[in-house]
Write a protein that holds these residues in place. Sequence first.
Motif, mmCIF file in Angstrom:
data_model
loop_
_atom_site.group_PDB
_atom_site.id
_atom_site.type_symbol
_atom_site.label_atom_id
_atom_site.label_comp_id
_atom_site.label_asym_id
_atom_site.label_seq_id
_atom_site.Cartn_x
_atom_site.Cartn_y
_atom_site.Cartn_z
ATOM 1 N N TYR B 160 0.848 -1.159 0.004
ATOM 2 C CA TYR B 160 0.046 -0.001 -0.043
ATOM 3 C C TYR B 160 0.922 1.296 -0.035
ATOM 4 O O TYR B 160 1.402 1.472 1.218
ATOM 5 N N MET B 175 -3.371 16.271 -3.475
ATOM 6 C CA MET B 175 -4.191 17.337 -3.062
ATOM 7 C C MET B 175 -4.970 18.007 -4.105
ATOM 8 O O MET B 175 -6.145 18.244 -3.658
ATOM 9 N N PHE B 198 -8.957 8.858 -3.203
ATOM 10 C CA PHE B 198 -10.236 8.081 -3.203
ATOM 11 C C PHE B 198 -10.128 6.702 -4.075
ATOM 12 O O PHE B 198 -11.171 6.317 -4.682
ATOM 13 N N ASN B 199 -8.996 6.373 -4.399
ATOM 14 C CA ASN B 199 -8.665 5.182 -5.410
ATOM 15 C C ASN B 199 -7.460 4.506 -5.210
ATOM 16 O O ASN B 199 -6.615 5.008 -4.068
ATOM 17 N N CYS B 200 -7.388 3.428 -5.557
ATOM 18 C CA CYS B 200 -6.201 2.547 -5.523
ATOM 19 C C CYS B 200 -5.781 2.110 -7.028
ATOM 20 O O CYS B 200 -6.627 1.741 -7.735
ATOM 21 N N VAL B 241 -1.762 3.720 -3.018
ATOM 22 C CA VAL B 241 -2.871 4.311 -2.315
ATOM 23 C C VAL B 241 -2.914 5.627 -2.078
ATOM 24 O O VAL B 241 -1.971 6.381 -1.965
ATOM 25 N N PRO B 242 -3.900 6.371 -1.786
ATOM 26 C CA PRO B 242 -4.328 7.851 -1.478
ATOM 27 C C PRO B 242 -3.685 8.029 -0.313
ATOM 28 O O PRO B 242 -4.451 8.579 0.799
ATOM 29 N N VAL B 243 -2.444 8.059 -0.021
ATOM 30 C CA VAL B 243 -1.790 8.373 1.456
ATOM 31 C C VAL B 243 -0.453 9.387 0.883
ATOM 32 O O VAL B 243 0.029 8.865 -0.252
ATOM 33 N N PHE B 244 -0.305 10.281 1.521
ATOM 34 C CA PHE B 244 1.121 11.022 1.387
ATOM 35 C C PHE B 244 2.183 10.492 1.731
ATOM 36 O O PHE B 244 3.283 10.594 0.807
ATOM 37 N N CYS B 248 2.710 1.119 3.546
ATOM 38 C CA CYS B 248 2.538 -0.313 4.307
ATOM 39 C C CYS B 248 2.968 -1.624 3.362
ATOM 40 O O CYS B 248 2.582 -1.466 2.131
ATOM 41 N N PRO B 288 0.287 4.508 8.216
ATOM 42 C CA PRO B 288 1.405 5.445 7.838
ATOM 43 C C PRO B 288 1.541 6.692 8.646
ATOM 44 O O PRO B 288 2.643 7.177 8.673
ATOM 45 N N LEU B 289 0.433 7.094 9.055
ATOM 46 C CA LEU B 289 0.649 8.332 9.718
ATOM 47 C C LEU B 289 1.309 8.266 11.029
ATOM 48 O O LEU B 289 2.182 9.093 11.689
#
Lengths: 338, 338
Positions: B160, B175, B198-200, B241-244, B248, B288-289
């Motif tokens: 991920y 963003m 909002f997508n993978c 994935v939509p993570v900055f 993972c 991730p955070l």
Amino acid sequence: MALQKKNAYHVAVMGATGVVGQEMVEILEERQFPVEALHLFASERSAGSTLTFRNKDIVVRKLSEEVFNGIDIVLGATGGDLSKKFSPHAVKAGAVVIDNSSAFRMEPAVPLVVPEVNGHTLANHRGIIANPNCSTAQLVMALKPLHDAARIKRVIVTTYQSVSGTGKEAMQELMEQTRALMNFQEVECKVYPQQIAFNCIVNWDADPETGYTEEETKIVNETKKIMGDDAIRITATTTRVPVFRAHCEAVNIETEKKLLPNEARALLSAFPGVVVMDDPGRKLYPTPLDAAGQDDVYVGRVREDRSVPNGLNLWVVGDNLRKGAALNAVQIAEALIR
Amino acid sequence: MALQKKNAYHVAVMGATGVVGQEMVEILEERQFPVEALHLFASERSAGSTLTFRNKDIVVRKLSEEVFNGIDIVLGATGGDLSKKFSPHAVKAGAVVIDNSSAFRMEPAVPLVVPEVNGHTLANHRGIIANPNCSTAQLVMALKPLHDAARIKRVIVTTYQSVSGTGKEAMQELMEQTRALMNFQEVECKVYPQQIAFNCIVNWDADPETGYTEEETKIVNETKKIMGDDAIRITATTTRVPVFRAHCEAVNIETEKKLLPNEARALLSAFPGVVVMDDPGRKLYPTPLDAAGQDDVYVGRVREDRSVPNGLNLWVVGDNLRKGAALNAVQIAEALIR
């Protein structure tokens, strides 16, 4: 126990105001299910609101033990506790309950059904039929044709699950947290224990001993039951991602007989309800956005896994509210009245 | 080829204005690397901008073949093409190049190094040392202590991955797309072929024959090289994935010797640079955070996989810009001057 055949049926949706309940109402209309009258039930909190069905507003009534008289088919979209409480009353009143909760899924006498995979088990129902967990439904759709052709020995499934699986409050929370972060404001966590916006989390209870989440255990147990094969060895890792709708699954399988990717693609394409979307040279594979709002389960990224003699990797994407919940329930109802 | 030991070094960052280059500059300062002078290079487009190091603005100069005179250590944060073009010139000028690109990673004569895992291979370098792919770096950190104790036979890794792995334009795109969607506007795809908000998605080139992405192939090949064991069988599925920030990985391993989850946790805890964050009863596991901006690789969700005799599932989270890139490069430099 057979449903008495009629020209049209009294259908009830229990838990009608949740995301799955609303989707059931839409799908009943969309698929022109022979509905004589639609009865909508929800908890006291939601009673009194209305939903539109065939251009008519239907008032949602409060769920109680006495509402089931004269109803033929109940589509259950409540949580497990409410289903456990009310489903037996519906059965006693003569209805067949198709329940989306986990309350009855693993009871040996209750068929757990994905019609394309094990529709034949419907014949044995005693009033309650269970609809599988969303992640399981799309998984077995991809496994079944491969299992029939080559016998699956082992499955390792890793999920990327959308927030609509948790319900509309979770969709709202992803929206609100995202808006807050874009405006440099603090994030509030009400539905999920951690921030879901721009993060990956695990929001199911985990067994303190084994570490496996409820969702992982459901996938393992329900897959074996639906596939009708306890010999399939399965392990799962479930994760929630900041996506609104549709779940992705990275699926690694090991088969008894060798299956080449092209053979697997052909078997999957021929299976009803599965669409193969797989052309690596053209960067074609399914994403949650492709599957959202669609009935089919999409499979792509079919690759030979050379780390074992007969291995395959697959990428399975499906709409968790449709095939993963409401659509499958309506398809069960369609099979019952056929 | 040994680096001549000094009290302080002339260090260059090649590709200094990218996300990894900037992170390298920060980490050199943070870890008080003995820098005599810091030289920043980038393509013509970015030359002339400044970066702050130890409270001084340093002007970024245009990268050319002639800039390496007098430089001891080059940290490479460009793409593969630029690295291939310029690294040999740096070596010719007497510098040691620690290169984050994929250009030299699989060359047999080039050590590919994660210091905690295979720092001993640094001794054999001939001027260029390769820094692994971000996904590989955090993976081998979790695999190494388990491999040493129980010999890993097979690894199935599912990622991920955050958008910062693609660079700052990708972070900007996530963003902007998110902002557009929140305002009901249309989404533009400039960096990624599909919408990432909002997508993978899968944004790496895939081999049209095997279907595997470049990222998947890197994980497989680099892991074997760093672990120094070609017998480990590995298969990978990589997803954006939509993570900055922070990647993972769901990692399934099979070992020669049985390892219970508690034994694995103890081995992982004892390994430098790895932090175990794992208490299912208290819903403790890394996200991730948690890992973003941190140096350590976090491991949680250690579970026995009973679908094979000696199986384990792990959840590995690491900052792709730190251990996955800039931190590891600086740690290699630290090992060289030790």
